[in-house]
Design a protein around this motif. Structure first.
Motif, mmCIF file in Angstrom:
data_model
loop_
_atom_site.group_PDB
_atom_site.id
_atom_site.type_symbol
_atom_site.label_atom_id
_atom_site.label_comp_id
_atom_site.label_asym_id
_atom_site.label_seq_id
_atom_site.Cartn_x
_atom_site.Cartn_y
_atom_site.Cartn_z
ATOM 1 N N GLU A 237 0.821 -1.206 0.000
ATOM 2 C CA GLU A 237 0.000 0.000 0.000
ATOM 3 C C GLU A 237 0.855 1.256 0.000
ATOM 4 O O GLU A 237 0.562 2.226 -0.711
ATOM 5 N N LYS A 238 1.928 1.263 0.806
ATOM 6 C CA LYS A 238 2.824 2.421 0.908
ATOM 7 C C LYS A 238 4.263 1.960 0.677
ATOM 8 O O LYS A 238 5.026 1.723 1.610
ATOM 9 N N LEU A 286 0.762 8.154 -7.486
ATOM 10 C CA LEU A 286 1.861 9.037 -7.069
ATOM 11 C C LEU A 286 1.744 9.381 -5.584
ATOM 12 O O LEU A 286 2.748 9.706 -4.930
ATOM 13 N N ARG A 287 0.540 9.311 -5.026
ATOM 14 C CA ARG A 287 0.351 9.623 -3.609
ATOM 15 C C ARG A 287 0.824 8.490 -2.704
ATOM 16 O O ARG A 287 0.951 8.667 -1.498
ATOM 17 N N CYS A 314 1.980 19.525 -8.206
ATOM 18 C CA CYS A 314 2.971 19.372 -7.132
ATOM 19 C C CYS A 314 2.503 19.964 -5.799
ATOM 20 O O CYS A 314 2.894 19.484 -4.733
ATOM 21 N N SER A 315 1.665 20.990 -5.857
ATOM 22 C CA SER A 315 1.219 21.595 -4.595
ATOM 23 C C SER A 315 0.365 20.619 -3.784
ATOM 24 O O SER A 315 0.339 20.684 -2.543
ATOM 25 N N ASP A 316 -0.312 19.704 -4.461
ATOM 26 C CA ASP A 316 -1.137 18.709 -3.780
ATOM 27 C C ASP A 316 -0.348 17.451 -3.433
ATOM 28 O O ASP A 316 -0.689 16.744 -2.470
ATOM 29 N N LYS A 320 8.553 14.809 -4.158
ATOM 30 C CA LYS A 320 8.780 13.478 -4.730
ATOM 31 C C LYS A 320 10.197 13.446 -5.299
ATOM 32 O O LYS A 320 10.727 14.452 -5.776
ATOM 33 N N ARG A 321 10.796 12.275 -5.253
ATOM 34 C CA ARG A 321 12.137 12.090 -5.835
ATOM 35 C C ARG A 321 12.036 11.087 -6.982
ATOM 36 O O ARG A 321 11.584 9.952 -6.776
ATOM 37 N N PHE A 322 12.443 11.536 -8.165
ATOM 38 C CA PHE A 322 12.348 10.708 -9.369
ATOM 39 C C PHE A 322 13.730 10.288 -9.843
ATOM 40 O O PHE A 322 14.650 11.115 -9.897
ATOM 41 N N SER A 323 13.854 9.028 -10.186
ATOM 42 C CA SER A 323 15.087 8.510 -10.774
ATOM 43 C C SER A 323 14.753 7.812 -12.086
ATOM 44 O O SER A 323 13.658 7.258 -12.249
#
Length: 634
Positions: A237-238, A286-287, A314-316, A320-323
């Motif tokens: 879930e997370k 994404l959440r 992004c404000s909501d 986040k870190r993207f690779s």
């Protein structure tokens, strides 16, 4: 009956990815299928051609990809379902029509399958075709496995009709050419009668209203994709990290997560409908996490689109870190594989993992080095192209003015390497050698003195070189075109073309004569057999020394692999061991070190050349080039 054509719902069959795509088209009720051969896509039409007669289909190898798409689109505009297949380079050719067809729309389902070639295994590039979906506002699907390849293809026809748009399916080499189990569904037993609707308004003009309609269709596609079964999440879930992936990247990611034993830490978000992006679906996931890794073949197409969506929200969503490819966590060139994905996750998660003991790896590498001899890319034994390049090399050397050879993609691309004596100096798109020669052939007025030579295969000539030859004559260029006519589209699997006398389904077809075409386009034309090395050298030398104008020399000799299926060797070739000088010969073993036909082998213990009778097809060219006259043909 071929298994691919059986109406046997529930049957499980082992299929190549391209065969699964073909089966999906059959289950969708496709009636017209067209393509130009190009690996890794060729087996799609090859498979459909094999069942065309029993299932009542029209299947053709078209002269190029643009025409192939136009043929399939005609079926669609008449209410039938049509399929067009190509490799990534082919979409460049077809795009001129495709980016008008998106505005006109279609009636019957129209599916365009593009098989990309990450790593350029059988291509001049590794272009990512998905960008065309974005340019044209067209729906794009990416299968991750063989069952999905079939299901997506079938669904793509339905989607096309619901939207009134062509639908793109993007495969890659490791989906197209690998195999897996596929469960069949029912084949339809009827289809509508084709009819062009004369009540429809004129198509695609003016452009602006149609462009607005296209955007409306695009928004509808986006809503449809929100509920697509081809998009799903697998994992906790997370998760600590989430892999966002598409196509073959899903299977690589799944294997990496299982091998690393991190199923409880890693989630996998698999996107099958990569354009338009199902935004609400992606935003929900994404959440779930703060850390993301993108896994996809070739360009960061999915990565950039998700980042763009994130930037708008992004404000909501918070930090986040993207690779991915952008920060070089995964390579931004070449093919992906499970090892690359495993290594990337290992680094990001700080997890220890050794796929095999280091000692085992070392011993395996040593064993391979000892037991597998090095092999360079080479023409087949008896290939007429080797003889042609030998003649080119000799003629240009005798001429002495530093003449050079321009080429393009095909078997004869090996002319850039040792097999072609490094004679070919350019390699771009199909027919580009002739187009470049048309330009170089204008430079005498500026002081260029080098002879200009272009090489072009027979299938390539029909596909793309005829306009360049017409341009050259019209504008007064000066060069020699060498047409390497081996009577096949040899590089992609020996498919027929307009010069072979047969169709995709094996039926008879009129032969479009190369010599007559070249003459009609203004060229002086001669024909030689490249296996006659002396005459070929003399003819090339004479033609490059002629005054201005476009000259065409057709080097006519059937591909050795095609002819070898039905005839005995042309000659029996033998080496007189008494006359063979070995390393004292000419340029130090001219036949085996320089000419390098696979049918010639070097006997290290005797210090002599030998004929490999299992490979030699008896072309006899080596007998002409041996300076000691030790090789005889009879």
């Amino acid at each position: 009956m071929s298994s691919i054509a059986q109406n046997s719902p529930g049957k499980v069959s082992l299929l190549m990815g391209n065969e699964a795509i073909a089966r999906g088209a059959l289950e969708a009720g496709v009636k017209v299928c067209a393509a130009y051969p190009g690996n890794p896509s060729s087996e799609i039409i090859g498979t459909l051609a094999g069942v065309a007669e029993e299932l009542g289909l029209h299947v053709e190898w078209s002269i190029n990809e643009k025409v192939a798409l136009e043929v399939a689109a005609a079926a669609s505009l008449s209410g039938l379902r049509g399929l067009c297949a190509m490799k990534q380079n082919g979409l460049n050719v077809a795009s001129d029509f495709l980016l008008n067809l998106n505005l006109t729309g279609c009636r019957g389902g129209l599916v365009v399958v593009v098989a990309d070639d990450p790593g350029g295994i059988s291509s001049s590039n590794e272009e990512d075709s998905r960008l065309f979906a974005k340019i044209g506002d067209l729906p794009l699907l990416e299968p991750a496995n063989f069952q999905e390849a079939k299901e997506m293809t079938r669904e793509a026809f339905n989607l096309s009709e619901r939207l009134g748009l062509p639908v793109l399916i993007r495969s890659v080499t490791r989906v197209s050419h690998a195999r897996g189990n596929v469960t069949f569904d029912e084949l339809p037993q009827s289809s509508p009668k084709p009819r062009f609707d004369l009540s429809r308004p004129s198509l695609a003009f003016p452009a602006m209203p149609n462009h607005k309609v296209l955007h409306e269709k695009f928004e509808r596609a986006k809503k449809m994709f929100e509920e697509s079964p081809f998009n799903f999440y697998r994992g906790p879930e997370k998760p600590d990290f989430m892999v966002i992936t598409s196509g073959s990247g899903y299977m690589y990611s799944l294997e990496a997560v299982i091998n690393l034993k991190v199923e409880k830490r890693i989630g996998i978000l698999k996107i099958g409908t990569t354009w338009p992006l199902p935004e609400e679906f992606v935003l929900r996931h994404l959440r779930r996490s703060e850390n993301f890794l993108f896994i996809e073949e070739v360009d960061p197409f999915l990565e950039n689109n998700v980042k763009e969506l994130f930037a708008q929200n992004c404000s909501d969503l918070g930090v986040k870190r993207f690779s991915g490819k952008a920060n070089h966590t995964v390579p931004d060139v070449g093919e992906l594989n499970p090892e690359i994905v495993t290594s990337a996750l290992q680094t990001l998660l700080s997890v220890d993992y050794m796929p095999r003991p280091e000692d085992y790896r070392r011993r395996a590498d040593e064993a391979v080095a000892k037991q597998v001899p090095p092999r360079a890319h080479s023409f087949c034994a008896g290939c007429p192209h080797r003889a042609t390049y030998w003649a080119i090399k000799t003629a240009l050397a005798l001429d002495g003015r530093d003449g050079f050879v321009l080429g393009d993609i095909g078997c004869y691309s090996l002319g850039m390497g040792p097999s072609g004596f490094s004679q070919m100096k350019t390699l771009h798109a199909m027919g580009s050698g002739t187009g470049l020669a048309s330009g170089f052939g204008q430079l005498e007025r500026f002081g260029m003195e080098q002879p200009v030579v272009a090489v072009c295969g027979d299938s390539t000539f029909y596909h793309a070189a005829m306009p360049a030859l017409a341009n050259a004559y019209y504008n007064g260029a000066n060069f020699l075109l060498l047409l390497l006519d081996n009577n096949a589209t040899a590089m992609t699997g020996f498919q027929p073309h307009p010069g072979t006398g047969s169709t995709a389904t094996g039926g008879p077809a009129p032969v479009i004569n190369l010599k007559a075409i070249c003459e009609a386009l203004g060229s002086q034309v001669e024909v030689v057999d490249p296996f006659d090395a002396g005459e070929t050298v003399e003819t090339i030398l004479r033609l490059i020394r002629m005054e201005r104008g476009v000259k065409a020399l057709i080097l006519k000799r059937e591909c050795a692999l095609v002819s070898g299926k039905r005839q005995k060797n042309l000659f029996k070739v033998e080496i007189d061991q008494e006359r063979c000088l070995g390393e004292a010969c000419g340029c130090n073993r001219l036949c085996t070190r320089v000419f390098k036909c696979p049918g010639l082998i070097w006997n290290q213990s005797d210090g002599k050349a030998q004929i490999d009778e299992a490979i030699c097809n008896g072309c006899g060219v080596c007998a002409e080039i041996c300076p000691a006259s030790a090789i005889h043909r009879s």
